[in-house]
Write a protein that holds these residues in place. Structure first.
Motif, PDB file in Angstrom:
ATOM      1  N   UNK A 384      -7.038 -24.047  59.161  1.00  0.00           N
ATOM      2  CA  UNK A 384      -6.329 -24.464  60.371  1.00  0.00           C
ATOM      3  C   UNK A 384      -7.330 -24.872  61.440  1.00  0.00           C
ATOM      4  N   UNK A 385      -8.403 -24.095  61.576  1.00  0.00           N
ATOM      5  CA  UNK A 385      -9.412 -24.417  62.583  1.00  0.00           C
ATOM      6  C   UNK A 385     -10.080 -25.756  62.346  1.00  0.00           C
ATOM      7  N   UNK A 386     -10.256 -26.116  61.083  1.00  0.00           N
ATOM      8  CA  UNK A 386     -10.981 -27.339  60.759  1.00  0.00           C
ATOM      9  C   UNK A 386     -10.185 -28.597  61.062  1.00  0.00           C
ATOM     10  N   UNK A 387      -8.861 -28.499  61.101  1.00  0.00           N
ATOM     11  CA  UNK A 387      -8.049 -29.698  61.317  1.00  0.00           C
ATOM     12  C   UNK A 387      -7.405 -29.728  62.697  1.00  0.00           C
ATOM     13  N   UNK A 388      -7.745 -28.759  63.533  1.00  0.00           N
ATOM     14  CA  UNK A 388      -7.094 -28.712  64.837  1.00  0.00           C
ATOM     15  C   UNK A 388      -7.569 -29.853  65.722  1.00  0.00           C
ATOM     16  N   UNK A 389      -6.763 -30.168  66.693  1.00  0.00           N
ATOM     17  CA  UNK A 389      -7.103 -31.209  67.655  1.00  0.00           C
ATOM     18  C   UNK A 389      -8.224 -30.710  68.566  1.00  0.00           C
ATOM     19  N   UNK A 390      -9.189 -31.576  68.841  1.00  0.00           N
ATOM     20  CA  UNK A 390     -10.296 -31.200  69.715  1.00  0.00           C
ATOM     21  C   UNK A 390      -9.761 -30.769  71.082  1.00  0.00           C
ATOM     22  N   UNK A 531     -12.212 -25.011  75.562  1.00  0.00           N
ATOM     23  CA  UNK A 531     -13.004 -25.487  74.431  1.00  0.00           C
ATOM     24  C   UNK A 531     -13.089 -27.013  74.518  1.00  0.00           C
ATOM     25  N   UNK A 532     -13.803 -27.522  75.527  1.00  0.00           N
ATOM     26  CA  UNK A 532     -13.828 -28.975  75.755  1.00  0.00           C
ATOM     27  C   UNK A 532     -14.564 -29.703  74.641  1.00  0.00           C
ATOM     28  N   UNK A 533     -14.238 -30.955  74.487  1.00  0.00           N
ATOM     29  CA  UNK A 533     -14.969 -31.790  73.536  1.00  0.00           C
ATOM     30  C   UNK A 533     -16.433 -31.837  73.944  1.00  0.00           C
ATOM     31  N   UNK A 534     -17.307 -31.669  72.957  1.00  0.00           N
ATOM     32  CA  UNK A 534     -18.745 -31.714  73.227  1.00  0.00           C
ATOM     33  C   UNK A 534     -19.441 -32.699  72.303  1.00  0.00           C
ATOM     34  N   UNK A 535     -19.229 -32.533  71.010  1.00  0.00           N
ATOM     35  CA  UNK A 535     -19.788 -33.424  70.002  1.00  0.00           C
ATOM     36  C   UNK A 535     -19.029 -33.173  68.712  1.00  0.00           C
ATOM     37  N   UNK A 539     -17.423 -29.612  67.486  1.00  0.00           N
ATOM     38  CA  UNK A 539     -16.148 -29.429  68.176  1.00  0.00           C
ATOM     39  C   UNK A 539     -15.209 -28.480  67.440  1.00  0.00           C
ATOM     40  N   UNK A 540     -15.381 -28.312  66.139  1.00  0.00           N
ATOM     41  CA  UNK A 540     -14.501 -27.425  65.380  1.00  0.00           C
ATOM     42  C   UNK A 540     -14.901 -25.955  65.505  1.00  0.00           C
ATOM     43  N   UNK A 541     -15.991 -25.673  66.211  1.00  0.00           N
ATOM     44  CA  UNK A 541     -16.450 -24.284  66.362  1.00  0.00           C
ATOM     45  C   UNK A 541     -15.372 -23.443  67.030  1.00  0.00           C
TER      46      UNK A 541
END
Length: 933
Positions: A384-390, A531-535, A539-541
């Protein structure tokens, strides 16, 4: 309040070194982050090394009325390990353990990793009872403080049920060892009101039938909501009550200084099976029947959970054909013998013959199949974490129902997902205990989303606590996100009891405020972590911290999680046009970028597969842009570059002969100081240049292409080595004994795998060198006909990753085992040998094979504990030696008496290992050569 902190710092400085009192705002942000979706930034972070320091710090915090929070590994999911005041963390000094009664008991300090405790117990065929999914990363202090359980643990083997005793430090600094009579006597004199209060609570609960019945009902399930109120019923001795109340108290009642467990059997014989049914009702009915059989674990997975991992490598093909109505059970059975295991498997299957599965993987003991099945279950949270929206976070909740209510409850929970728009949510869990986890993604960046989450949690808690009288928190701890609902689950009378326990242990309320007991009904909606977009690389962290245990810089600067936290903050400020203060940027430049070894061990532990080193190399690319022309020249004149290095090595070698190692060391240190560390470090283990030039051999035998790395071509053997031969000579000697003809690529001195350029963030140059090498090896191997041996593992790993042609590339261990072992007669040398398994070997899955080969060649092999990446990282051992020193800080003390040699398979790593261990490290090929004489 600011003056109170200033006074506290002044008093802390009287007994703590400055580097363990952290007040820098950037570092407090990084160190203050845990795995939850909450964010508080501590005003200071303290790294404490022993009990005396904990006592003194608590005394001072109590004296100044300053709040403090304890942190172990920070893998907690419910917000119980964060603080906006003083965050207390532990150094690596808290790793002691003591095993007694032939392994039936183990005493552990709070800094011991859960997996390490089981490693210590393995020779006795025992383990600790708790088995959380994060056991490779979480620490005993957190396991006990959260009463964490797991897949096989249930309620019978958790910390509460297997507790033998503990020592604790209370909020005012009072120390108690519940297993020591003198300590109990002293404590009775110091804290008579606490013991009297516990006796009073015991009396009230045991004479209140409705409250006693409620407590007993709640603990028939897994339950970590509130305090362990069953301690007031289960025990009459106040010391037993106190110890068991500490379990699951989440640092709100005191500090767990150490804990002694009754251990449980770790059965050698295990089997697993997977059963898929058409609907959740059938699946749950099967669980009810399995509960009466000797199964160790039954994991339930709903249809959407199965769909989330259907495309993962190794999954059974039928998973892709299932619809959302389907559900599965993953079952594990243990036995003391093969016969008992077989009988237990038959009992389990006999109990559920009435339920016909759609598909199944029958019971098997095949370790590969079992590992694949359990990887499927463990992969659901990260799926779930890997496919979540940034920009969204992954929320995982854990609840418990009585098993007979499981099917109906799952149906209603699924309907809540639909009602509130959580269409990606999945359900899985420990079915025998009625314990379900549900995972969904949630954004907190606008009020509408926060309101949606709040209304959803209101509905879930009503369903669980009111309609089904279940547990709102089965094993993850109450934390902050369930604190507003504790009274809903326990009722006014139960909640009042929880409040009185908190007041009894911590009358001034300094310990972890806001956790478990919280008067704010909206506390779970405050202090939400951005959890803002960074790179895209990171981003999936999900900031779980699983990476931290293997990071070589964790005791020097930052861990991968902390690097990502600071980088996210930098990117957030930049996106919002906020001022980025110089301090934040400077901290990140050194602690984030410079001191990252970028070797990728974090990727192996990361549930969503992030290699933080990829981000760091990308950031280095911009920093090293001004050196591109020099780097490009060196790549085009590689033979000359390595020749210049060789001249430097020989010059240094002559100076050592003339001046001696001690004088050379002092001279080098002075030059480094004057040059602000731009002069590379000189090590006494630094060798002179390798003068040997490997030549091909053609006698009509089986062939191998030998590519000596630039490190082994340039570096000779270290000065203190018993065998003076260079690695290139030894490699050829082993190949000769094994009966191989050797092909050496043309233009050898110009060739490089690209590693020096990749590590500096110069991917184009690295790719150029890699393609050049690949072309030469393709020709030398007769278009892939012959295997290629590279004598160091980092070069082999990078080449395996980058090459596009059908070349079979080996490092020494895999080549010996796959191609040479049958041709060699090995007699173990009578030595104790230290073994270092390099990062690249670990990433290639060669750790066990490397140990296996070493054990074939030496009478005793020692793999030092907690030495993962050595931190030498190519040339960082010369330019940033503090990283190498920190990563290997515990190595020398682990060298056994009489041991004089170590082995590995990376020439530069061996230099740092030799320097910090006091013994000579060399390639494992030296050991193979000696054992095969």
């Amino acid at each position: 309040m600011a003056s109170q902190y200033h006074r506290l710092i002044a008093e802390l400085q009287q007994f703590l070194p400055d580097n363990r009192i952290i007040t820098d705002s950037a570092l407090c942000l990084a160190y203050g982050t845990d795995a939850s979706f909450y964010r508080l930034v501590p005003k200071m972070v303290l790294r404490l090394a022993n009990t005396a320091e904990v006592i003194r710090v608590l005394q001072l915090c109590s004296q100044h009325a300053i709040h403090c929070t304890f942190r172990a590994a920070g893998t907690s999911l419910s917000g119980q390990a964060i603080s906006d005041s003083v965050l207390i963390t532990l150094t690596d000094d808290w790793r002691q353990h003591d095993i007694s009664e032939q392994g039936k008991k183990i005493c552990l300090q709070p800094g011991v990793l859960g997996a390490d405790a089981n490693k210590y117990l393995a020779p006795f065929g025992r383990k600790i009872g708790p088995d959380p999914a994060s056991i490779n990363s979480c620490k005993i202090g957190g396991i006990a403080a959260n009463n964490a359980s797991g897949m096989c643990c249930g309620t019978a083997q958790n910390s509460y049920r297997t507790l033998a005793g503990m020592s604790v430090v209370l909020a005012d600094g009072t120390l108690l060892d519940t297993q020591d009579a003198q300590s109990r006597t002293r404590f009775a004199e110091q804290q008579p009101q606490l013991l009297a209060g516990l006796r009073q609570l015991h009396q009230e609960v045991t004479t209140n039938p409705s409250l006693a019945d409620l407590i007993q009902h709640k603990y028939r399930l897994k339950n970590t909501t509130g305090y362990s109120l069953n301690a007031l019923l289960d025990f009459a001795d106040p010391f037993d009550m106190l110890a068991h109340l500490m379990i699951g108290s989440e640092g709100t009642l005191g500090f767990i200084n150490d804990i002694t467990y009754h251990t449980v059997p770790d059965h050698q014989f295990k089997a697993s099976c997977l059963l898929v049914y058409s609907d959740i009702e059938t699946t749950c009915l099967a669980v009810t029947e399995l509960a009466n059989t000797p199964v160790a674990a039954v994991e339930l997975m709903d249809g959407r959970a199965l769909r989330s991992i259907a495309n993962n490598a190794g999954m059974p093909d039928f998973i892709k054909t299932l619809d959302d109505e389907a559900a599965a059970l993953l079952i594990e059975v243990h036995g003391e013998s093969a016969a008992q295991l077989q009988h237990s498997c038959e009992q389990a299957m006999a109990a559920i013959t009435a339920f016909v599965p759609l598909n199944q993987v029958p019971f098997t003991q095949d370790p590969t199949v079992c590992a694949t099945l359990w990887a499927m279950r463990k992969g659901m949270f990260p799926a779930v974490g890997a496919v979540r929206e940034t920009g969204t976070t992954v929320v995982i909740e854990d609840i418990a129902f009585h098993v007979e209510h499981l099917a109906a409850a799952v149906r209603k929970l699924t309907s809540l997902f639909e009602r509130f728009g959580y269409h990606e949510a999945i359900i899985f869990g420990h079915a025998l205990a009625g314990n379900l986890h549900f995972v969904f993604t949630q954004g907190f960046d606008n009020q509408e989303e926060r309101d949606r989450y709040g209304h959803f949690m209101d509905a879930v808690t009503q369903l669980v606590a009111v309609e089904y009288q279940g547990s709102l928190k089965a094993e993850h701890g109450t934390g902050r996100n369930m604190a507003p609902y504790v009274e809903l689950e326990w009722g006014h009378e139960g909640y009042r009891l929880i409040q009185r326990i908190k007041a009894l242990f911590d009358p001034n309320g300094i310990l972890n405020p806001g956790v478990i007991v919280n008067a704010d009904p909206k506390a779970h909606l405050n202090n939400l972590k951005p959890l803002p977009a960074a790179d895209p690389l990171v981003d999936k962290c999900i900031e779980c911290g699983f990476c931290e245990a293997v990071c070589p810089s964790k005791n020097l600067s930052l861990t991968p999680r902390q690097r990502i936290v600071l980088y996210r903050e930098l990117q957030r400020r930049q996106a919002n046009n906020e001022v980025i203060d110089d301090n934040l940027q400077q901290v990140f430049d050194y602690q984030g970028i410079d001191t990252c070894a970028a070797t990728g061990l974090c990727e192996q532990r990361c549930p969503v597969g992030i290699n933080t080193g990829d981000l760091i190399r990308k950031l280095r690319s911009a920093r090293y842009q001004r050196f591109q022309s020099i780097a490009r020249w060196s790549a085009g004149h590689f033979a000359g570059t390595t020749q210049a290095v060789a001249i430097g090595l020989n010059t240094a070698g002559m100076a050592r002969k003339l001046l001696g190692s001690q004088t050379m060391t002092h001279l080098n240190q002075g030059l480094r100081k004057l040059s602000k560390n731009t002069v590379p470090l000189w090590l006494p283990t630094t060798p002179i240049a390798n003068r040997h030039r490997p030549q091909g051999v053609d006698q009509g035998r089986s062939k191998v292409v030998y590519f000596p790395s630039c490190a082994s071509r340039t570096l000779g053997q270290s000065p203190n080595a018993q065998d003076p031969r260079s690695l290139t000579k030894v490699t050829l000697a082993v190949l000769e004994k094994a009966g191989f003809d050797v092909i050496v690529p043309r233009d050898l001195n110009s060739l490089c795998c690209g590693m020096p350029y990749q590590s500096k963030g110069m991917p184009d140059l690295a790719d150029d060198k890699s393609r050049e090498l690949e072309t030469h090896l393709w020709q030398a191997s007769e278009q892939g006909r012959w295997p290629v041996l590279m004598d160091t593992s980092p070069c082999a790993k990078l080449s395996q990753d980058n090459f596009t042609r059908l070349l079979t590339v080996y490092e020494p261990v895999a080549f010996i085992l796959d191609h040479a072992l049958a041709r060699l007669q090995l007699t173990p040398v009578p030595d104790t040998v230290m073994l270092h398994i390099t990062c690249s070997s670990q990433r290639m899955g060669l750790a066990d094979k490397m140990l296996q080969l070493a054990q074939r060649c030496a009478s005793k092999v020692v793999v030092p504990e907690h030495i993962g990446c050595c931190g030498f990282a190519g040339d960082k051992g010369f330019t940033l030696p503090e990283l190498n020193a920190s990563a290997l800080a515990t190595l020398k003390q682990q060298v056994p008496n009489g041991c004089t040699r170590g082995i590995s398979n990376s020439r530069t790593c061996e230099l740092g290992l030799s320097h910090h261990s006091g013994i000579n490290y060399e390639s494992i090929l030296y050991l193979v050569d000696e054992a095969s004489q």
